[in-house]
Design a protein around this motif. Structure first.
Motif, PDB file in Angstrom:
ATOM      1  N   VAL A  80       0.828  -1.208   0.000  1.00 57.79           N
ATOM      2  CA  VAL A  80       0.000   0.000   0.000  1.00 57.79           C
ATOM      3  C   VAL A  80       0.862   1.256   0.000  1.00 57.79           C
ATOM      4  CG1 VAL A  80      -1.722   1.327   1.275  1.00 57.79           C
ATOM      5  CG2 VAL A  80      -1.950  -1.156   1.095  1.00 57.79           C
ATOM      6  N   ASP A  81       1.929   1.288   0.810  1.00 59.46           N
ATOM      7  CA  ASP A  81       2.776   2.478   0.866  1.00 59.46           C
ATOM      8  C   ASP A  81       3.522   2.733  -0.437  1.00 59.46           C
ATOM      9  OD1 ASP A  81       2.445   3.964   3.163  1.00 59.46           O
ATOM     10  OD2 ASP A  81       3.690   2.667   4.397  1.00 59.46           O
ATOM     11  N   LYS A  82       3.743   1.710  -1.239  1.00 59.94           N
ATOM     12  CA  LYS A  82       4.433   1.874  -2.514  1.00 59.94           C
ATOM     13  C   LYS A  82       3.483   2.205  -3.659  1.00 59.94           C
ATOM     14  CE  LYS A  82       8.568  -0.961  -1.701  1.00 59.94           C
ATOM     15  NZ  LYS A  82       9.506   0.131  -2.062  1.00 59.94           N
ATOM     16  N   THR A  83       2.187   2.213  -3.381  1.00 63.96           N
ATOM     17  CA  THR A  83       1.196   2.453  -4.424  1.00 63.96           C
ATOM     18  C   THR A  83       1.144   3.924  -4.827  1.00 63.96           C
ATOM     19  OG1 THR A  83      -0.169   0.603  -3.666  1.00 63.96           O
ATOM     20  CG2 THR A  83      -1.243   2.274  -5.024  1.00 63.96           C
ATOM     21  N   ARG A  84       1.206   4.178  -6.113  1.00 62.04           N
ATOM     22  CA  ARG A  84       1.032   5.517  -6.677  1.00 62.04           C
ATOM     23  C   ARG A  84       0.191   5.359  -7.943  1.00 62.04           C
ATOM     24  NH1 ARG A  84       3.238   6.038  -2.513  1.00 62.04           N
ATOM     25  NH2 ARG A  84       4.980   7.394  -1.920  1.00 62.04           N
ATOM     26  N   PHE A  90      -4.655   5.339  -1.816  1.00 61.40           N
ATOM     27  CA  PHE A  90      -5.500   4.463  -1.013  1.00 61.40           C
ATOM     28  C   PHE A  90      -6.819   4.061  -1.674  1.00 61.40           C
ATOM     29  CE2 PHE A  90      -3.142   7.282   1.931  1.00 61.40           C
ATOM     30  CZ  PHE A  90      -2.326   6.330   2.504  1.00 61.40           C
ATOM     31  N   ARG A  91      -7.373   4.950  -2.518  1.00 64.69           N
ATOM     32  CA  ARG A  91      -8.704   4.713  -3.080  1.00 64.69           C
ATOM     33  C   ARG A  91      -8.830   3.405  -3.865  1.00 64.69           C
ATOM     34  NH1 ARG A  91     -10.688   9.102  -6.642  1.00 64.69           N
ATOM     35  NH2 ARG A  91     -12.804   8.557  -6.057  1.00 64.69           N
ATOM     36  N   PRO A  92      -7.830   3.018  -4.686  1.00 64.72           N
ATOM     37  CA  PRO A  92      -7.991   1.769  -5.459  1.00 64.72           C
ATOM     38  C   PRO A  92      -8.265   0.551  -4.582  1.00 64.72           C
ATOM     39  CG  PRO A  92      -6.135   3.038  -6.290  1.00 64.72           C
ATOM     40  CD  PRO A  92      -6.569   3.707  -5.024  1.00 64.72           C
ATOM     41  N   TYR A  93      -7.639   0.492  -3.420  1.00 65.58           N
ATOM     42  CA  TYR A  93      -7.834  -0.656  -2.540  1.00 65.58           C
ATOM     43  C   TYR A  93      -9.226  -0.646  -1.922  1.00 65.58           C
ATOM     44  CZ  TYR A  93      -2.802  -1.368  -2.905  1.00 65.58           C
ATOM     45  OH  TYR A  93      -1.538  -1.585  -3.378  1.00 65.58           O
ATOM     46  N   ILE A  94      -9.660   0.536  -1.483  1.00 64.18           N
ATOM     47  CA  ILE A  94     -10.972   0.619  -0.826  1.00 64.18           C
ATOM     48  C   ILE A  94     -12.084   0.308  -1.815  1.00 64.18           C
ATOM     49  CG2 ILE A  94     -12.507   2.065   0.554  1.00 64.18           C
ATOM     50  CD1 ILE A  94     -10.095   3.764   1.310  1.00 64.18           C
ATOM     51  N   GLU A 228      -7.790  12.676  -1.756  1.00 61.56           N
ATOM     52  CA  GLU A 228      -6.559  12.687  -0.959  1.00 61.56           C
ATOM     53  C   GLU A 228      -5.856  14.018  -1.219  1.00 61.56           C
ATOM     54  OE1 GLU A 228      -4.126   9.221  -1.643  1.00 61.56           O
ATOM     55  OE2 GLU A 228      -5.886   7.970  -1.976  1.00 61.56           O
ATOM     56  N   ARG A 229      -5.715  14.835  -0.179  1.00 60.30           N
ATOM     57  CA  ARG A 229      -5.192  16.181  -0.356  1.00 60.30           C
ATOM     58  C   ARG A 229      -3.825  16.412   0.265  1.00 60.30           C
ATOM     59  NH1 ARG A 229     -10.764  16.770   0.541  1.00 60.30           N
ATOM     60  NH2 ARG A 229     -11.868  17.754  -1.205  1.00 60.30           N
ATOM     61  N   VAL A 230      -3.353  15.478   1.070  1.00 69.46           N
ATOM     62  CA  VAL A 230      -1.998  15.589   1.607  1.00 69.46           C
ATOM     63  C   VAL A 230      -1.076  14.897   0.621  1.00 69.46           C
ATOM     64  CG1 VAL A 230      -0.444  14.957   3.486  1.00 69.46           C
ATOM     65  CG2 VAL A 230      -2.793  15.663   3.983  1.00 69.46           C
ATOM     66  N   MET A 231      -0.159  15.657   0.053  1.00 67.26           N
ATOM     67  CA  MET A 231       0.695  15.136  -1.011  1.00 67.26           C
ATOM     68  C   MET A 231       1.612  14.032  -0.504  1.00 67.26           C
ATOM     69  SD  MET A 231       1.849  18.590  -3.048  1.00 67.26           S
ATOM     70  CE  MET A 231       2.885  17.578  -4.111  1.00 67.26           C
ATOM     71  N   VAL A 234       6.886  11.675  -4.339  1.00 63.79           N
ATOM     72  CA  VAL A 234       6.828  10.947  -5.602  1.00 63.79           C
ATOM     73  C   VAL A 234       7.570   9.622  -5.489  1.00 63.79           C
ATOM     74  CG1 VAL A 234       7.439  10.986  -8.044  1.00 63.79           C
ATOM     75  CG2 VAL A 234       6.607  13.069  -6.933  1.00 63.79           C
ATOM     76  N   GLU A 235       8.768   9.653  -4.870  1.00 61.98           N
ATOM     77  CA  GLU A 235       9.526   8.420  -4.693  1.00 61.98           C
ATOM     78  C   GLU A 235       8.822   7.512  -3.689  1.00 61.98           C
ATOM     79  OE1 GLU A 235      10.741  11.402  -4.082  1.00 61.98           O
ATOM     80  OE2 GLU A 235      12.040  11.828  -5.804  1.00 61.98           O
ATOM     81  N   ARG A 236       8.749   6.244  -4.018  1.00 59.00           N
ATOM     82  CA  ARG A 236       8.134   5.284  -3.109  1.00 59.00           C
ATOM     83  C   ARG A 236       9.080   4.987  -1.952  1.00 59.00           C
ATOM     84  NH1 ARG A 236       6.496   4.291  -8.225  1.00 59.00           N
ATOM     85  NH2 ARG A 236       4.325   3.653  -8.569  1.00 59.00           N
ATOM     86  N   PRO A 237       8.595   5.016  -0.709  1.00 58.87           N
ATOM     87  CA  PRO A 237       9.475   4.740   0.431  1.00 58.87           C
ATOM     88  C   PRO A 237       9.992   3.304   0.400  1.00 58.87           C
ATOM     89  CG  PRO A 237       7.190   4.779   1.132  1.00 58.87           C
ATOM     90  CD  PRO A 237       7.195   5.251  -0.288  1.00 58.87           C
TER      91      PRO A 237
END
Length: 490
Positions: A80-84, A90-94, A228-231, A234-237
């Motif tokens: 989930v954290d790597k999803t962009r 988050f929306r695609p999963y929900i 989702e408004r908190v940016m 771009v790089e995945r953690p």
């Protein structure tokens, strides 16, 4: 972006911009209702009296299903954290998992149709029950991890977020949040006392299925229109960054430790006591009615108290206050076997509820806001957000504890002589005494260590203000850089 003013006296930012509009606010309220719009308060009765799952077998299998749950959580958090995506993090999963999860939930309530009248040790039924539980838990982890992160990113304004939380907690009860459990209590009483010729199993099938579908629809609607408004960076953690986001997040570590210690409690829930000892499930609702006004007005105290006291002080006080009231209820109930007297216990539970509801607003708002503060702390400390990894780490601790305590719970129920799938009112006097103790004094005492970490919560009012000041400025700079790079200007 609107310019926010800073107070020269306090240094606090006076947030002037509101990001969440009217329609999204309404959807937010319905989403909050969806979280509790179920018959979960009577799920134990379904497992014990309708499906019939042997206590000892459940205790053993819970260890294996819990182990799988712990393993898949670690994988899910990283994913989930790597999803962009263009639709957000988050929306695609929900959205993608809501319909499958709802279908599994409906299957769960239809188990009595698939295995009618079988023994508590019937192997095919047990295999289906636990297999369905594994699938349900895995899908729910994806959705819940994504939902937790989603709720923390719909607005970068902490004041607006606090307002939404308080508004939802204040109004959700009036929007029918508790209606399914209230209605279930009344219907169970009517069935147990043979006022209506219904079968308990059919009641659970209908109510469980209907509430599953309706709650899913409310959550789905909110996710469709919210943003989702908190940016996100771009790089995945990396996995290393995700681990660091947990290890050096002192607020979240203390929240996790408090919940871990607090959840090491032995409890059977009040619903079982009201059914098996006082003989009236709906009595729990009735004794709470006189104090409902206190619960409503308690929200009026939240903002004044938050301005005067730190989140930590309110967090600690609410815990000690609530725990003390519960222990007093236990002591009065044990005197002269009062716990078995419906009239006396109605007065005692009603009095307990009256004083307890003064803390209702603080309990509901502060707990959620502390979680969001801890997620923002990660961004402030590390320069990136890792909501999913942090949520999974927090969930892992709780699930390890839950696996152990669920097994203990099943064995305790067997040890006190609870009789499964027996006629209404068939529990022994000793079992009834333990049912009362384990919904009042025992859980309050066995979870008392949970209050200790709360004294060490590090975000004082001054540090919290500085954190959000710096986050506001940092986010503004990052947004300006993105807009400039894309050629878009406000």
């Amino acid at each position: 972006m609107a310019i926010n003013e800073k107070s020269e006296k306090t240094g606090e930012i006076a947030y002037t911009r509101r990001y969440v509009g009217f329609h999204e606010t309404v959807a937010y309220l319905f989403n909050d209702v969806s979280n509790s719009f179920n018959i979960g308060g009577y799920e134990d009765r379904y497992k014990w009296d309708v499906v019939g799952i042997d206590f000892k077998i459940a205790a053993t299998v819970n260890v294996f299903t819990g182990a799988w749950d712990i393993i898949n959580d670690s994988i899910i958090g990283v994913m989930v954290d790597k999803t962009r995506t263009r639709w957000g993090k988050f929306r695609p999963y929900i959205l993608g998992l809501q319909i499958p999860i709802t279908l599994v939930a409906v299957l769960y309530w239809f188990i009595p149709i698939f295995f009618p009248g079988t023994a508590t040790t019937y192997v095919p039924k047990l295999a289906f029950w636990f297999s369905l539980g594994v699938v349900k838990e895995t899908a729910n982890t994806f959705r819940d991890v994504a939902r937790g992160g989603y709720m923390s990113t719909i607005t970068p304004n902490p004041d607006e977020r606090g307002r939404l939380i308080m508004l939802a907690e204040l109004l959700s009860g009036n929007m029918g949040e508790d209606l399914p459990n209230v209605l279930m209590g009344v219907l169970i009483d009517l069935i147990n006392n043979r006022v209506v010729p219904w079968k308990l199993g059919n009641l659970f099938i209908i109510m469980g299925s209907v509430t599953s579908v309706l709650s899913a629809a409310m959550s789905f609607w909110f996710t469709l229109i919210a943003r989702e408004r908190v940016m996100q960076r771009v790089e995945r953690p990396s996995i290393k960054e995700g681990i660091r986001a947990v290890i050096n997040n002192k607020p979240m570590l203390l929240i996790m430790l408090s919940e871990l210690l607090g959840d090491f409690k032995i409890s059977v829930g009040r619903g079982n006591y009201f059914i098996d000892v006082l003989g009236m499930a709906s009595l729990d609702t009735i004794v709470n009615l006189p104090s409902s006004f206190n619960g409503t007005i308690s929200y009026a105290f939240v903002q004044p108290l938050r301005r005067r006291f730190s989140s930590k002080a309110l967090w600690v006080f609410e815990d000690v206050y609530t725990r003390s009231l519960t222990i007093l209820l236990f002591l009065f109930g044990m005197v002269n076997h009062n716990y078995s007297n419906r009239m006396i216990m109605s007065v005692l539970f009603g009095t307990h509820a009256f004083f307890d509801k003064f803390m209702f607003g603080i309990r509901k708002v502060i707990g959620v806001e502390l979680q969001n503060e801890a997620l923002d702390y990660c961004e402030w400390k590390n320069g990136y957000r890792a909501e999913a990894t942090i949520s999974v780490a927090k969930g892992l601790v709780k699930k390890i504890q839950r696996v152990a305590m669920d097994s203990v719970y099943q064995l305790v129920m067997d040890r006190i002589g609870y009789r499964q799938q027996q006629a209404f009112g068939s529990q022994t006097a000793n079992t009834k005494r333990w049912l009362f103790a384990m919904c009042t004094g025992v859980p309050a005492i066995t979870s008392v260590l949970g209050v200790v970490p709360k004294f060490f919560y590090p975000l004082s009012k001054e540090i919290r203000t500085r954190m959000y000041n710096e986050l506001y400025e940092r986010r503004g700079i990052e947004a300006a850089a993105v807009n400039e790079g894309s050629g878009f200007m406000d």
